[in-house]
Design a protein around this motif. Sequence first.
Motif, mmCIF file in Angstrom:
data_model
loop_
_atom_site.group_PDB
_atom_site.id
_atom_site.type_symbol
_atom_site.label_atom_id
_atom_site.label_comp_id
_atom_site.label_asym_id
_atom_site.label_seq_id
_atom_site.Cartn_x
_atom_site.Cartn_y
_atom_site.Cartn_z
ATOM 1 N N SER A 145 0.876 -1.171 0.000
ATOM 2 C CA SER A 145 0.000 0.000 0.000
ATOM 3 C C SER A 145 0.911 1.217 0.000
ATOM 4 C CB SER A 145 -0.886 0.023 1.256
ATOM 5 O OG SER A 145 -2.163 -0.455 0.997
ATOM 6 N N ALA A 146 1.122 1.781 -1.184
ATOM 7 C CA ALA A 146 2.131 2.831 -1.356
ATOM 8 C C ALA A 146 1.897 4.050 -0.472
ATOM 9 C CB ALA A 146 2.184 3.249 -2.822
ATOM 10 N N VAL A 147 0.658 4.311 -0.123
ATOM 11 C CA VAL A 147 0.370 5.468 0.714
ATOM 12 C C VAL A 147 0.713 5.185 2.181
ATOM 13 C CG1 VAL A 147 -1.487 6.991 1.518
ATOM 14 C CG2 VAL A 147 -1.413 6.286 -0.876
ATOM 15 N N LEU A 148 0.583 3.944 2.601
ATOM 16 C CA LEU A 148 0.770 3.588 4.002
ATOM 17 C C LEU A 148 2.199 3.212 4.383
ATOM 18 C CD1 LEU A 148 -2.462 1.452 4.467
ATOM 19 C CD2 LEU A 148 -2.097 3.840 5.132
ATOM 20 N N TRP A 149 2.934 2.598 3.446
ATOM 21 C CA TRP A 149 4.261 2.082 3.766
ATOM 22 C C TRP A 149 5.246 2.399 2.650
ATOM 23 C CZ3 TRP A 149 0.013 -1.454 4.114
ATOM 24 C CH2 TRP A 149 -0.489 -1.584 5.416
ATOM 25 N N GLN A 150 6.529 2.136 2.901
ATOM 26 C CA GLN A 150 7.544 2.355 1.889
ATOM 27 C C GLN A 150 7.376 1.388 0.724
ATOM 28 O OE1 GLN A 150 11.252 2.105 4.165
ATOM 29 N NE2 GLN A 150 11.404 4.338 4.080
ATOM 30 N N GLU A 151 7.939 1.759 -0.419
ATOM 31 C CA GLU A 151 7.810 0.988 -1.659
ATOM 32 C C GLU A 151 8.430 -0.404 -1.510
ATOM 33 O OE1 GLU A 151 7.142 -0.653 -5.047
ATOM 34 O OE2 GLU A 151 6.182 1.223 -4.485
ATOM 35 N N PRO A 152 7.599 -1.460 -1.579
ATOM 36 C CA PRO A 152 8.113 -2.797 -1.303
ATOM 37 C C PRO A 152 9.086 -3.335 -2.344
ATOM 38 C CG PRO A 152 5.845 -2.938 -2.030
ATOM 39 C CD PRO A 152 6.153 -1.478 -1.846
ATOM 40 N N PHE A 153 8.909 -2.976 -3.604
ATOM 41 C CA PHE A 153 9.778 -3.563 -4.628
ATOM 42 C C PHE A 153 11.217 -3.075 -4.507
ATOM 43 C CE2 PHE A 153 5.605 -4.492 -6.220
ATOM 44 C CZ PHE A 153 5.754 -5.788 -6.685
ATOM 45 N N VAL A 154 11.415 -1.879 -4.017
ATOM 46 C CA VAL A 154 12.768 -1.397 -3.730
ATOM 47 C C VAL A 154 13.352 -2.216 -2.582
ATOM 48 C CG1 VAL A 154 14.125 0.587 -2.965
ATOM 49 C CG2 VAL A 154 12.223 0.923 -4.567
ATOM 50 N N VAL A 155 12.540 -2.462 -1.576
ATOM 51 C CA VAL A 155 12.980 -3.253 -0.429
ATOM 52 C C VAL A 155 13.272 -4.695 -0.855
ATOM 53 C CG1 VAL A 155 12.370 -4.031 1.904
ATOM 54 C CG2 VAL A 155 11.719 -1.737 1.143
ATOM 55 N N TYR A 156 12.458 -5.262 -1.760
ATOM 56 C CA TYR A 156 12.707 -6.637 -2.224
ATOM 57 C C TYR A 156 14.092 -6.774 -2.837
ATOM 58 C CZ TYR A 156 7.604 -7.150 -1.939
ATOM 59 O OH TYR A 156 6.306 -7.160 -1.522
#
Length: 164
Positions: free
Chosen positions: A36-47
């Motif tokens: 949820s891009a509004v709620l948390w940091q961008e997951p694909f960068v973290v992946y």
Amino acid sequence: MDFGLVLQTDPPASQVVGLMRRAERNGFRYGWTFDSAVLWQEPFVVYSQILEHTTKLHVGPMVTNPGTRTWEVTASTFATLNDMFGNRTVCGIGRGDSAMRVAGRKPNTLARLGEAIDVIRDLAEGREAEVDGNPIRIPWIKNGKLPVWMAAYGPKALALAGQK
């Protein structure tokens, strides 16, 4: 039996990466995050960082949706990660209940979700698919592999998940 964990991509991202590394050391096979891009940091960068710092852990969203990311970008993102780190992603996908609502939009229909699943899988695995009436293929993908797991509740969604 396989085990996995789900984490929020709350800052700092380095802590999420550290927890995923710890999970792998303790026998976990899957590391999921919310998308949820509004709620948390961008997951694909973290992946990308999780995959860089692990060797066996499979990662992916629990769950993404076909409304906040275009289908060809989603497919290319997974394919890029798999090309770089050896087929260690899984596309968890659903209607987008939280991600869409927090952005003031309605979740996707099951019909749209079903179509998106097929298109994302086909594109990420190197096959041609139709996006908005246009046939496209991502030419650099040769031997892609992308499991797509659908989140579902209720009889209609569960029936669709069983078909996909």
